[in-house]
Design a protein around this motif. Structure first.
Motif, short mmCIF file in Angstrom:
data_model
loop_
_atom_site.label_atom_id
_atom_site.label_comp_id
_atom_site.label_asym_id
_atom_site.label_seq_id
_atom_site.Cartn_x
_atom_site.Cartn_y
_atom_site.Cartn_z
N ARG A 53 -76.40 16.28 78.99
CA ARG A 53 -76.94 17.39 78.21
C ARG A 53 -78.46 17.25 78.15
NH1 ARG A 53 -74.41 20.30 74.31
NH2 ARG A 53 -76.45 21.33 74.27
N VAL A 54 -79.14 18.37 78.03
CA VAL A 54 -80.59 18.38 77.83
C VAL A 54 -80.87 18.96 76.46
CG1 VAL A 54 -82.81 19.22 78.65
CG2 VAL A 54 -81.05 18.59 80.31
N HIS A 55 -81.45 18.15 75.58
CA HIS A 55 -81.81 18.59 74.24
C HIS A 55 -83.34 18.67 74.16
CE1 HIS A 55 -77.70 17.87 72.79
NE2 HIS A 55 -77.73 16.75 73.51
N ALA A 56 -83.85 19.82 73.80
CA ALA A 56 -85.30 20.04 73.76
C ALA A 56 -85.74 20.41 72.35
CB ALA A 56 -85.71 21.14 74.75
N PHE A 57 -86.82 19.78 71.92
CA PHE A 57 -87.41 20.05 70.61
C PHE A 57 -88.91 20.27 70.79
CE2 PHE A 57 -83.66 17.55 69.95
CZ PHE A 57 -83.08 18.02 68.78
N THR A 58 -89.45 21.20 70.06
CA THR A 58 -90.89 21.39 70.01
C THR A 58 -91.39 20.97 68.64
OG1 THR A 58 -90.71 23.69 69.27
CG2 THR A 58 -90.80 23.30 71.65
N PHE A 59 -92.64 20.52 68.60
CA PHE A 59 -93.22 20.15 67.32
C PHE A 59 -94.72 20.37 67.34
CE2 PHE A 59 -93.55 16.28 69.84
CZ PHE A 59 -94.79 15.77 69.52
N GLY A 60 -95.21 20.78 66.21
CA GLY A 60 -96.64 20.90 65.95
C GLY A 60 -96.86 20.43 64.52
N THR A 61 -96.63 21.36 63.61
CA THR A 61 -96.61 20.99 62.20
C THR A 61 -95.19 20.86 61.66
OG1 THR A 61 -96.75 23.35 61.62
CG2 THR A 61 -98.82 22.11 61.76
N ARG A 62 -94.20 21.28 62.48
CA ARG A 62 -92.80 21.12 62.10
C ARG A 62 -91.97 21.00 63.37
NH1 ARG A 62 -90.81 27.13 60.06
NH2 ARG A 62 -91.03 28.19 62.07
N LEU A 63 -90.73 20.51 63.23
CA LEU A 63 -89.84 20.28 64.36
C LEU A 63 -88.91 21.48 64.53
CD1 LEU A 63 -88.97 17.95 66.39
CD2 LEU A 63 -87.10 17.54 64.78
N THR A 64 -88.74 21.92 65.79
CA THR A 64 -87.88 23.06 66.10
C THR A 64 -86.97 22.71 67.27
OG1 THR A 64 -89.64 24.60 65.40
CG2 THR A 64 -87.80 25.51 66.66
N ASN A 65 -85.68 22.95 67.10
CA ASN A 65 -84.71 22.70 68.16
C ASN A 65 -84.58 23.96 69.02
OD1 ASN A 65 -82.60 21.99 69.80
ND2 ASN A 65 -81.15 21.54 68.17
N ILE A 66 -84.96 23.87 70.29
CA ILE A 66 -84.90 25.03 71.20
C ILE A 66 -83.89 24.80 72.31
CG2 ILE A 66 -87.29 25.66 70.71
CD1 ILE A 66 -88.01 24.46 73.47
N SER A 67 -82.95 23.87 72.14
CA SER A 67 -82.01 23.52 73.21
C SER A 67 -81.18 24.71 73.64
CB SER A 67 -81.09 22.39 72.74
OG SER A 67 -81.84 21.27 72.32
N ARG A 68 -80.68 25.49 72.69
CA ARG A 68 -79.80 26.61 73.05
C ARG A 68 -80.55 27.69 73.80
NH1 ARG A 68 -80.09 30.78 69.11
NH2 ARG A 68 -81.49 30.27 67.38
N HIS A 69 -81.86 27.80 73.60
CA HIS A 69 -82.61 28.82 74.33
C HIS A 69 -82.78 28.45 75.79
CE1 HIS A 69 -83.30 30.74 70.54
NE2 HIS A 69 -84.05 29.76 70.07
N LEU A 70 -82.90 27.16 76.09
CA LEU A 70 -83.06 26.73 77.47
C LEU A 70 -81.79 26.91 78.29
CD1 LEU A 70 -85.25 23.50 77.19
CD2 LEU A 70 -85.95 25.85 77.64
N ASP A 71 -80.66 27.13 77.63
CA ASP A 71 -79.41 27.37 78.36
C ASP A 71 -79.38 28.74 79.01
OD1 ASP A 71 -78.50 24.86 77.70
OD2 ASP A 71 -77.41 25.53 75.92
N GLN A 72 -80.27 29.65 78.61
CA GLN A 72 -80.30 30.97 79.24
C GLN A 72 -80.77 30.86 80.68
OE1 GLN A 72 -82.08 34.16 76.89
NE2 GLN A 72 -82.15 32.82 75.09
N ARG A 73 -80.16 31.64 81.55
CA ARG A 73 -80.47 31.54 82.97
C ARG A 73 -81.87 32.07 83.29
NH1 ARG A 73 -77.94 28.15 85.81
NH2 ARG A 73 -78.45 29.35 87.69
N ASP A 74 -82.30 33.12 82.60
CA ASP A 74 -83.61 33.71 82.86
C ASP A 74 -84.68 32.90 82.13
OD1 ASP A 74 -85.83 35.93 81.88
OD2 ASP A 74 -85.11 36.24 83.92
N VAL A 75 -85.64 32.35 82.88
CA VAL A 75 -86.64 31.47 82.29
C VAL A 75 -87.56 32.23 81.33
CG1 VAL A 75 -88.19 31.77 84.28
CG2 VAL A 75 -88.42 29.76 82.79
N ASP A 76 -87.92 33.47 81.67
CA ASP A 76 -88.80 34.24 80.79
C ASP A 76 -88.13 34.54 79.47
OD1 ASP A 76 -90.86 34.29 82.68
OD2 ASP A 76 -90.01 36.04 83.68
N ALA A 77 -86.85 34.93 79.53
CA ALA A 77 -86.13 35.20 78.29
C ALA A 77 -85.95 33.93 77.47
CB ALA A 77 -84.76 35.83 78.62
#
Length: 417
Positions: free
Chosen positions: A261-285
């Motif tokens: 599995r690939v689990h992706a998180f972004t952080f700046g001032t807070r942590l955000t889980n974006i794993s489910r968004h990367l499962d979309q086939r279209d990279v722009d979406a």
């Protein structure tokens, strides 16, 4: 459709024309702007006035910028178009190679090349790779040792790519893979050779009246680890983060690439889980949805606080079976370095391997002088650059090598000295 009252402009409205040309330059640089937004910008400037440059900047910014990633491009084009009296020289300097002694010795600014390309729109751009021909004489050049366009693009810094170069880079990143070797486990499976499976051997003998006719064999069952990515999306990292997220989208959607599995998180001032968004086939979406959820794009940086949130809320969920962790950040954090070191140590102990990707490592003069970098460095397994396609290819080649440390040991000696 809304109806607008006539504007009270002079007979030759130069300012309206300049705003229109400015909007066209923004559109060529990748910011979607239509005629309606141009009309709104002219009306906004009429209402706000043209007495202060700061007010003028933010008036146009409010009309033309709708996403955080557009701020840097807007700022550079505004500086070159409206504020800098030597904007044409700067544009040509950004488009042409540096000639020591002729061009001023200064570092290129973020998105400056895209801004220059949008303003010049191809005019005045010279093809410096081809020799000039005089008097009809044909000059032959041996290009066998020169780099191809793709090879040059691989070594180019993400921050200084033009719009066209970034589009080509994203296409190359979409074809890249991040292979990983499987991890042996304590569980076993039947095999033709290996270790003797005593349980299966005895069960087979019982079916034969207790006589042992043949031996059964087993071998360790292998599994693929999880990949956990913690990506810094603060202002200093935004351009690199977007390129890396394009790469991670390709990795997470590649069938048979190796990762469980690939689990992706972004952080700046807070942590955000974006794993489910990367499962979309279209990279722009996928990236659009990830950007909409992460509200701290191009904001500040609180690495220690975000790592504490990850260790407390997500570590047991995504790292229970020895995940490989990619930490993508420049390490420029102003919080307590001791607290940051504590969270880094906990993250390191929870992971199979912790690899730190830092785009600042592209500079030969880079030294771990910042307190955040010095606090984080002892708690990583490998420290590598991540500013170009070539650096990501190097990462793909060594990610399964347990003895790879990158530049960690060299920089640790500088910290100790």
């Amino acid at each position: 459709m809304p109806e607008y009252a006539p504007l009270n402009l002079p007979d030759e409205p130069k300012l309206a024309g300049n705003i229109t040309h400015f909007a066209r330059a923004l559109r060529r640089a990748g910011i979607p702007i239509g005629p309606g937004r141009i009309i709104d910008a002219i009306r906004a400037v009429e209402a706000a006035g043209f007495t202060q440059k700061r007010d003028f900047y933010w008036t146009l910014h409010a009309c033309f910028v709708s996403k955080p990633e557009q701020r840097t491009v807007f700022a550079q084009i505004f500086r070159l178009y409206w504020r800098d009296p030597r904007y044409l020289e700067h544009m040509m300097a950004a488009m042409l190679p540096a000639v020591r002694g002729v061009q001023e010795d200064r570092g290129a600014h973020a998105a400056e090349k895209r801004a220059a390309e949008a303003l010049l729109d191809g005019a005045g751009a010279l093809d410096v790779d081809e020799p000039e021909q005089e008097d009809g004489t044909e000059i032959e050049v041996d290009a066998s040792l020169t780099m191809s366009a793709e090879e040059k693009l691989k070594t180019l810094d993400f921050e200084q790519m033009s719009t066209a170069e970034m589009a080509q880079a994203k296409a190359m990143l979409a074809r890249m893979r991040l292979p990983v070797d499987p991890v042996p486990t304590r569980r076993s499976k039947a095999a033709g050779m290996g270790r003797i499976d005593s349980a299966r051997t005895l069960r087979a003998a019982m079916r034969q009246g207790g006589e042992l006719h043949d031996l059964k064999w087993k071998t360790p069952r292998a599994r693929y680890p999880n990949l956990v990515v913690l990506c810094d999306i603060s202002g200093s990292m935004s351009q690199y983060s977007r390129a890396v997220l394009h790469f991670l989208h390709a990795v997470s959607n590649a069938k048979g690439a190796g990762w469980a599995r690939v689990h992706a998180f972004t952080f700046g001032t807070r942590l955000t889980n974006i794993s489910r968004h990367l499962d979309q086939r279209d990279v722009d979406a996928a990236l659009k949805a990830a950007g909409a959820e992460a509200q701290d794009w191009e904001g500040g940086t609180r690495i220690g606080v975000c790592l504490e949130t990850f260790n407390r809320d997500w570590s047991r969920r995504v790292m229970g079976q020895g995940a490989v962790v990619l930490l993508i950040t420049d390490g420029l954090d102003r919080d307590d370095p001791d607290a940051l070191a504590k969270q880094m140590e906990r993250l390191h102990l929870s992971s199979r391997r912790l690899i730190w990707i830092n785009p600042l490592l592209r500079w030969d003069e880079f030294a771990p002088k910042a307190r955040g970098i010095a606090a984080m460095l002892p708690h990583v397994d490998s420290f590598r650059a991540g500013h170009s396609i070539a650096s990501l290819e190097e990462l793909a080649a060594v990610i399964s090598k347990r003895d790879d440390v990158g530049d960690r040991d060299r920089l640790l000696r500088q910290v100790a000295s």
